[in-house]
Design a protein around this motif. Structure first.
Motif, mmCIF file in Angstrom:
data_model
loop_
_atom_site.group_PDB
_atom_site.id
_atom_site.type_symbol
_atom_site.label_atom_id
_atom_site.label_comp_id
_atom_site.label_asym_id
_atom_site.label_seq_id
_atom_site.Cartn_x
_atom_site.Cartn_y
_atom_site.Cartn_z
ATOM 1 N N GLY A 123 0.903 -1.263 -0.002
ATOM 2 C CA GLY A 123 0.069 0.079 -0.041
ATOM 3 C C GLY A 123 0.971 1.247 0.002
ATOM 4 N N ARG A 124 0.150 2.580 0.181
ATOM 5 C CA ARG A 124 0.841 3.707 0.130
ATOM 6 C C ARG A 124 0.038 4.331 0.984
ATOM 7 N NH1 ARG A 124 0.818 4.688 -5.643
ATOM 8 N NH2 ARG A 124 -1.453 5.525 -5.283
ATOM 9 N N ALA A 125 0.640 5.349 1.788
ATOM 10 C CA ALA A 125 -0.235 6.311 2.652
ATOM 11 C C ALA A 125 -0.360 7.544 1.760
ATOM 12 C CB ALA A 125 0.703 6.681 4.009
ATOM 13 N N GLY A 126 -1.718 8.044 1.985
ATOM 14 C CA GLY A 126 -2.070 9.072 1.320
ATOM 15 C C GLY A 126 -3.118 10.023 2.279
ATOM 16 N N ALA A 127 -3.842 10.890 1.702
ATOM 17 C CA ALA A 127 -4.597 11.703 2.692
ATOM 18 C C ALA A 127 -5.891 10.850 3.387
ATOM 19 C CB ALA A 127 -5.479 12.676 1.656
ATOM 20 N N GLY A 128 -5.864 11.027 4.730
ATOM 21 C CA GLY A 128 -6.760 10.268 5.431
ATOM 22 C C GLY A 128 -6.076 9.037 5.894
ATOM 23 N N MET A 129 -4.702 8.840 5.879
ATOM 24 C CA MET A 129 -3.953 7.701 6.437
ATOM 25 C C MET A 129 -3.020 8.181 7.415
ATOM 26 S SD MET A 129 -4.185 5.592 2.939
ATOM 27 C CE MET A 129 -3.287 3.981 3.543
ATOM 28 N N VAL A 130 -2.823 7.405 8.488
ATOM 29 C CA VAL A 130 -1.548 7.361 9.130
ATOM 30 C C VAL A 130 -0.361 7.030 8.510
ATOM 31 C CG1 VAL A 130 -0.350 6.466 11.248
ATOM 32 C CG2 VAL A 130 -2.706 6.985 11.428
ATOM 33 N N HIS A 131 0.689 7.839 8.536
ATOM 34 C CA HIS A 131 1.811 7.555 7.769
ATOM 35 C C HIS A 131 3.245 7.289 8.404
ATOM 36 C CE1 HIS A 131 3.819 11.467 8.061
ATOM 37 N NE2 HIS A 131 2.804 11.981 8.041
ATOM 38 N N THR A 132 3.547 7.511 9.601
ATOM 39 C CA THR A 132 4.421 7.521 10.500
ATOM 40 C C THR A 132 3.924 7.306 11.945
ATOM 41 O OG1 THR A 132 5.920 8.665 9.246
ATOM 42 C CG2 THR A 132 6.681 8.512 11.324
ATOM 43 N N ALA B 192 1.338 9.876 16.434
ATOM 44 C CA ALA B 192 1.293 9.363 15.164
ATOM 45 C C ALA B 192 1.142 10.566 14.308
ATOM 46 C CB ALA B 192 -0.138 8.293 15.090
ATOM 47 N N ARG B 193 1.487 10.113 13.117
ATOM 48 C CA ARG B 193 1.225 11.477 12.015
ATOM 49 C C ARG B 193 0.475 10.797 10.893
ATOM 50 N NH1 ARG B 193 6.354 14.928 12.970
ATOM 51 N NH2 ARG B 193 5.327 16.307 11.461
ATOM 52 N N ALA B 194 -0.645 11.744 10.442
ATOM 53 C CA ALA B 194 -1.268 11.301 9.355
ATOM 54 C C ALA B 194 -1.373 12.448 8.461
ATOM 55 C CB ALA B 194 -2.836 11.012 9.938
ATOM 56 N N TYR B 195 -1.666 12.089 7.390
ATOM 57 C CA TYR B 195 -1.755 12.904 6.165
ATOM 58 C C TYR B 195 -3.393 13.647 6.192
ATOM 59 C CZ TYR B 195 2.704 11.722 4.091
ATOM 60 O OH TYR B 195 3.711 11.134 3.751
ATOM 61 N N ALA B 196 -3.399 14.810 5.804
ATOM 62 C CA ALA B 196 -4.868 15.266 5.801
ATOM 63 C C ALA B 196 -4.871 16.666 4.824
ATOM 64 C CB ALA B 196 -5.344 15.537 6.876
ATOM 65 N N ALA B 197 -5.282 16.455 3.870
ATOM 66 C CA ALA B 197 -5.509 17.727 2.931
ATOM 67 C C ALA B 197 -6.007 18.958 3.540
ATOM 68 C CB ALA B 197 -6.283 17.229 1.749
ATOM 69 N N ASP B 198 -7.095 18.931 4.459
ATOM 70 C CA ASP B 198 -7.646 20.201 5.349
ATOM 71 C C ASP B 198 -8.015 19.783 6.755
ATOM 72 O OD1 ASP B 198 -8.854 22.315 6.194
ATOM 73 O OD2 ASP B 198 -10.770 22.010 5.157
ATOM 74 N N PRO C 16 -0.590 16.201 2.536
ATOM 75 C CA PRO C 16 -0.603 14.981 2.044
ATOM 76 C C PRO C 16 0.389 14.921 0.585
ATOM 77 C CG PRO C 16 -2.752 15.782 1.578
ATOM 78 C CD PRO C 16 -1.888 16.809 2.439
ATOM 79 N N PRO C 17 1.039 13.793 0.513
ATOM 80 C CA PRO C 17 1.503 14.048 -1.027
ATOM 81 C C PRO C 17 0.403 14.019 -2.100
ATOM 82 C CG PRO C 17 1.266 11.787 -0.091
ATOM 83 C CD PRO C 17 0.895 12.555 0.752
ATOM 84 N N ALA C 18 1.087 14.286 -3.312
ATOM 85 C CA ALA C 18 -0.017 14.456 -4.426
ATOM 86 C C ALA C 18 -0.629 12.993 -4.925
ATOM 87 C CB ALA C 18 0.618 14.937 -5.760
ATOM 88 N N GLU C 19 0.239 12.046 -4.539
ATOM 89 C CA GLU C 19 -0.624 10.752 -4.910
ATOM 90 C C GLU C 19 -1.637 10.386 -3.934
ATOM 91 O OE1 GLU C 19 1.916 7.477 -7.328
ATOM 92 O OE2 GLU C 19 3.038 8.123 -5.182
ATOM 93 N N PRO C 20 -2.903 9.827 -4.489
ATOM 94 C CA PRO C 20 -3.670 9.317 -3.414
ATOM 95 C C PRO C 20 -2.955 7.883 -2.727
ATOM 96 C CG PRO C 20 -4.430 8.811 -5.630
ATOM 97 C CD PRO C 20 -3.103 9.530 -5.735
ATOM 98 N N GLY C 21 -3.554 7.873 -1.455
ATOM 99 C CA GLY C 21 -3.306 6.479 -0.649
ATOM 100 C C GLY C 21 -3.858 5.392 -1.282
ATOM 101 N N PRO D 50 -13.076 13.262 10.357
ATOM 102 C CA PRO D 50 -13.703 13.999 9.102
ATOM 103 C C PRO D 50 -12.449 14.144 8.081
ATOM 104 C CG PRO D 50 -14.471 15.238 11.077
ATOM 105 C CD PRO D 50 -13.545 14.000 11.549
ATOM 106 N N SER D 51 -11.363 13.930 8.416
ATOM 107 C CA SER D 51 -10.099 13.856 7.520
ATOM 108 C C SER D 51 -9.684 12.412 6.866
ATOM 109 C CB SER D 51 -8.637 14.347 8.031
ATOM 110 O OG SER D 51 -8.785 15.661 8.453
ATOM 111 N N GLY D 52 -10.641 11.541 7.454
ATOM 112 C CA GLY D 52 -10.546 10.316 6.924
ATOM 113 C C GLY D 52 -9.980 9.048 7.450
#
Ligand code: ZN
Length: 314
Positions: free
Chosen positions: A70-79, A152-158, A207-212, A262-264
């Protein structure tokens, strides 16, 4: 009523054997429960933690054999950020991980790396009053061992979309710009989740540009710790904050509710007890396959479908 920091973090592995090797042998955590996914008993659910199997040091994995990376993207914990006690501990882990062929990146007070399936970890020298949660390991001196979760660090667009739920209803305390908090740098929003006994940080990054894509090496959900008596009230608070939690689910070692923030990110709120010794001798946690009682009649079939794994403790 306060949440007592992170209870556990659950991720996905495609390979239970290499997962046990990395978390129990290399990182020196204790495999405290070897069981199956309660919703899909043909696959493992593995729990690693400190010696006592404490909430706050418990990383767990669902095995989906053969799952694609998989790949972490918006709405996912990445670290996942772990505490260590000193710069000497960072030196130790830098050498130990290099010896295992794991690439690391050293920061002023941190060491970053990924597990064999790409899940991000950071070891951080954190100055907190919390009790270190340490597992015994013959190759890892106690003063250098991982001490439980720091953040825990997550990606969130907003991340502002999550602010009302987490801050007003779940009691996460915003950490403002300029506050001295390791991990604050570069983040879009930071909250401290601290109860009477323990605390930790919840961090949103751009978040990175690529979706999770959910898959091996990604986090499935993060659980926050609730006192036993507060659990139903947290469920009501989540509803008041606009979330749609599940009913309370009995996971034997704790009780749980789940909802998406709400960020997913999938949140769980889990109780601090009864604990992993509810159905096993504390001296022998994780040594045999534990099945929920309703699956016990199917033990032979279930054991035949699972990849045999070796607990390095024997
Ligand atoms: Zn969970």
């Amino acid at each position: 009523m306060r949440l007592e920091g992170i209870h556990h973090i659950t991720a996905i592995t495609a390979d239970a054997r290499s997962n046990v090797d990395f978390y129990a042998r290399v990182l020196g955590l204790r495999l405290v429960k070897k069981t199956v996914n309660q919703d899909a008993p043909s696959v493992y659910h593995l729990f690693y933690a400190d010696e006592q199997g404490s909430p706050g040091a418990d990383i767990t994995f669902f095995e989906f054999p053969g799952a694609v990376r998989g790949r972490a993207g918006a709405g996912m914990v990445h670290t996942v950020v772990w505490r260590v006690g000193s710069a000497e501990a960072l030196d130790f882990w830098e050498r130990r991980l290099a010896g295992e062929g794991v690439e690391t990146a050293r920061g002023a007070r941190s060491l970053s790396f990924a597990d064999p399936e790409g899940l991000g970890h950071e070891l951080l020298v954190a100055d907190v009053p919390d009790q270190p949660l340490i597992a015994d390991h013959p190759e890892v001196p106690g003063e250098l061992a991982l001490q439980g979760f720091h953040a825990a660090r997550a990606y969130a667009a907003d991340p502002s979309a999550s602010a009302a739920l987490v801050a007003e209803h779940l009691g996460f305390a915003p950490v403002e710009d300029g506050d001295e908090a390791p991990g604050r740098i570069g983040a879009s929003a930071v909250y401290e989740v601290r109860g009477e006994r323990r605390g930790g940080l919840w961090i949103y990054d751009a978040p990175p540009a690529e979706p999770g894509r959910e898959g091996a090496g990604t986090v499935h959900h993060i659980a926050w710790a609730s006192e036993m008596d507060d659990h139903e009230s947290w469920r009501e608070r989540a509803i008041a904050g606009g979330a749609r939690p599940t009913e309370v689910i009995d996971r034997f070692w704790f009780r749980s509710i789940y909802f998406r923030e709400p960020s997913g990110v999938l949140f769980e709120i889990a109780t601090l007890g009864p604990g992993f010794d509810a159905d096993e001798d504390p001296a022998h946690l994780g040594e045999k396959l534990v099945l929920p009682p309703r699956f016990e009649p199917l033990r032979d079939q279930i054991e035949a479908t699972l990849t045999p794994i070796e607990n390095p403790r024997g």
